[in-house]
Design a protein around this motif. Structure first.
Motif, PDB file in Angstrom:
ATOM      1  N   CYS A  20      15.140 -72.141 -83.244  1.00 17.81           N
ATOM      2  CA  CYS A  20      17.147 -71.841 -82.803  1.00 17.81           C
ATOM      3  C   CYS A  20      17.639 -71.805 -84.536  1.00 17.81           C
ATOM      4  CB  CYS A  20      17.049 -74.038 -82.588  1.00 17.81           C
ATOM      5  SG  CYS A  20      17.372 -75.106 -83.655  1.00 17.81           S
ATOM      6  N   GLU A  21      19.108 -71.435 -84.248  1.00 17.81           N
ATOM      7  CA  GLU A  21      19.568 -70.957 -84.745  1.00 17.81           C
ATOM      8  C   GLU A  21      20.670 -72.011 -85.779  1.00 17.81           C
ATOM      9  OE1 GLU A  21      22.547 -68.129 -82.744  1.00 17.81           O
ATOM     10  OE2 GLU A  21      21.106 -66.283 -83.244  1.00 17.81           O
ATOM     11  N   ASP A  29      14.728 -76.672 -80.352  1.00 14.11           N
ATOM     12  CA  ASP A  29      13.794 -75.777 -80.572  1.00 14.11           C
ATOM     13  C   ASP A  29      12.370 -76.053 -79.476  1.00 14.11           C
ATOM     14  OD1 ASP A  29      13.429 -77.827 -81.963  1.00 14.11           O
ATOM     15  OD2 ASP A  29      12.625 -76.766 -83.533  1.00 14.11           O
ATOM     16  N   ILE A  30      12.185 -77.285 -79.408  1.00 12.93           N
ATOM     17  CA  ILE A  30      11.208 -77.186 -78.422  1.00 12.93           C
ATOM     18  C   ILE A  30      11.958 -77.454 -77.594  1.00 12.93           C
ATOM     19  CG2 ILE A  30      10.725 -79.706 -77.532  1.00 12.93           C
ATOM     20  CD1 ILE A  30       9.244 -79.453 -80.011  1.00 12.93           C
ATOM     21  N   GLU A  31      12.978 -77.691 -76.418  1.00 12.03           N
ATOM     22  CA  GLU A  31      13.777 -77.289 -75.223  1.00 12.03           C
ATOM     23  C   GLU A  31      12.912 -75.915 -74.721  1.00 12.03           C
ATOM     24  OE1 GLU A  31      17.961 -78.235 -74.023  1.00 12.03           O
ATOM     25  OE2 GLU A  31      17.159 -80.560 -74.793  1.00 12.03           O
ATOM     26  N   GLY A  55       8.544 -77.316 -81.672  1.00 16.02           N
ATOM     27  CA  GLY A  55       9.568 -76.954 -82.589  1.00 16.02           C
ATOM     28  C   GLY A  55       9.627 -76.576 -83.534  1.00 16.02           C
ATOM     29  N   ARG A  56       9.688 -75.451 -84.758  1.00 18.91           N
ATOM     30  CA  ARG A  56       9.923 -74.827 -85.246  1.00 18.91           C
ATOM     31  C   ARG A  56      11.192 -74.995 -86.860  1.00 18.91           C
ATOM     32  NH1 ARG A  56       5.337 -75.540 -87.715  1.00 18.91           N
ATOM     33  NH2 ARG A  56       5.941 -73.398 -89.168  1.00 18.91           N
ATOM     34  N   GLY A  57      12.728 -75.425 -85.796  1.00 14.74           N
ATOM     35  CA  GLY A  57      13.879 -75.541 -85.900  1.00 14.74           C
ATOM     36  C   GLY A  57      14.279 -74.285 -85.904  1.00 14.74           C
ATOM     37  N   SER A  58      15.167 -74.017 -87.410  1.00 14.85           N
ATOM     38  CA  SER A  58      15.851 -72.707 -87.440  1.00 14.85           C
ATOM     39  C   SER A  58      15.172 -72.068 -89.234  1.00 14.85           C
ATOM     40  CB  SER A  58      17.457 -73.648 -87.754  1.00 14.85           C
ATOM     41  OG  SER A  58      17.650 -73.677 -89.417  1.00 14.85           O
ATOM     42  N   TRP A  64      14.289 -68.204 -79.804  1.00 15.01           N
ATOM     43  CA  TRP A  64      13.100 -67.066 -79.543  1.00 15.01           C
ATOM     44  C   TRP A  64      11.980 -68.636 -79.422  1.00 15.01           C
ATOM     45  CZ3 TRP A  64      14.393 -64.538 -83.542  1.00 15.01           C
ATOM     46  CH2 TRP A  64      13.912 -64.699 -85.045  1.00 15.01           C
ATOM     47  N   THR A  65      10.419 -68.102 -79.215  1.00 14.95           N
ATOM     48  CA  THR A  65       9.524 -68.652 -78.612  1.00 14.95           C
ATOM     49  C   THR A  65       8.366 -68.112 -79.014  1.00 14.95           C
ATOM     50  OG1 THR A  65       9.939 -70.537 -77.189  1.00 14.95           O
ATOM     51  CG2 THR A  65       8.041 -70.259 -77.156  1.00 14.95           C
TER      52      THR A  65
END
Length: 186
Positions: A20-21, A29-31, A55-58, A64-65
């Motif tokens: 995510c940004e 990010d998880i969504e 999720g990897r955060g920002s 993106w995924t």
């Protein structure tokens, strides 16, 4: 991605890592990775057991995924699931509602421990259950494998345990294939 994974006939598992940004709501990010997971299972025809989400955060800029291959230690011999062919392997199998290792599984864990001691490679021990089993059994299975590895001489700091419960089944028809522990390289 679905076509590539189908071409691998179960020999490739991937993390779907969502990004995510900065400033996006917590959990975006998880969504994002969950949306891709659901599409691949529902529309791409993939078995949930081939996919993991995180999720990897920002860490990087963008929404993106990314699909990241999972490196897994897979037994080439040992107990197998009757009635199902999983070329990529099913992991270490367990009896229904039991966290104790079988004699066959214990022998496989002994071979895994030799490799881990020689290589020093850190691993993630991932416990799974079938839908009929209690969710906490997944962690008990993962810990049983961790404890066996430590008893055999593997350094505890090399090992992380995680419980996936029944979230990533390898088979809808054969619950025995879902009662497992997988060993992933970190």
């Amino acid at each position: 991605l679905a076509a590539v994974l189908r071409e691998q006939h179960g020999c490739l598992k991937v993390y779907l890592e969502g990004y995510c940004e900065p400033g996006e709501c917590v959990g975006a990010d998880i969504e994002r990775s969950l949306a891709v997971y659901e599409w691949l299972v529902e529309h791409g025809g993939l078995t949930p057991g081939l996919l993991r989400i995180r999720g990897r955060g920002s860490e990087a800029l963008g929404r993106w995924t990314v699909a990241v291959p999972i490196q897994e230690l897979v037994p080439l011999r040992g107990p197998t699931c009757r009635g199902i062919s999983v070329p990529g392997g099913t992991g270490l199998l367990f009896e229904a509602a039991v966290e104790a290792l079988t004699d066959e599984t214990r022998a496989i864990v002994a071979e895994i421990s030799k490799w881990l001691q020689a290589s020093g490679t850190p691993v993630r021990i991932e416990g799974h259950t079938s839908e009929e089993e209690p969710a906490e059994l997944a962690m008990w299975r993962a810990r049983a494998v961790c404890d066996a590895l430590v008893e055999l001489g593997v350094c505890r700091s090399q090992i992380d345990a995680d419980a996936c419960q029944a979230a990533f089944p390898l088979s809808k028809e054969n619950a025995a294939c879902n009662r497992r522990v997988e060993v992933h390289l970190r």
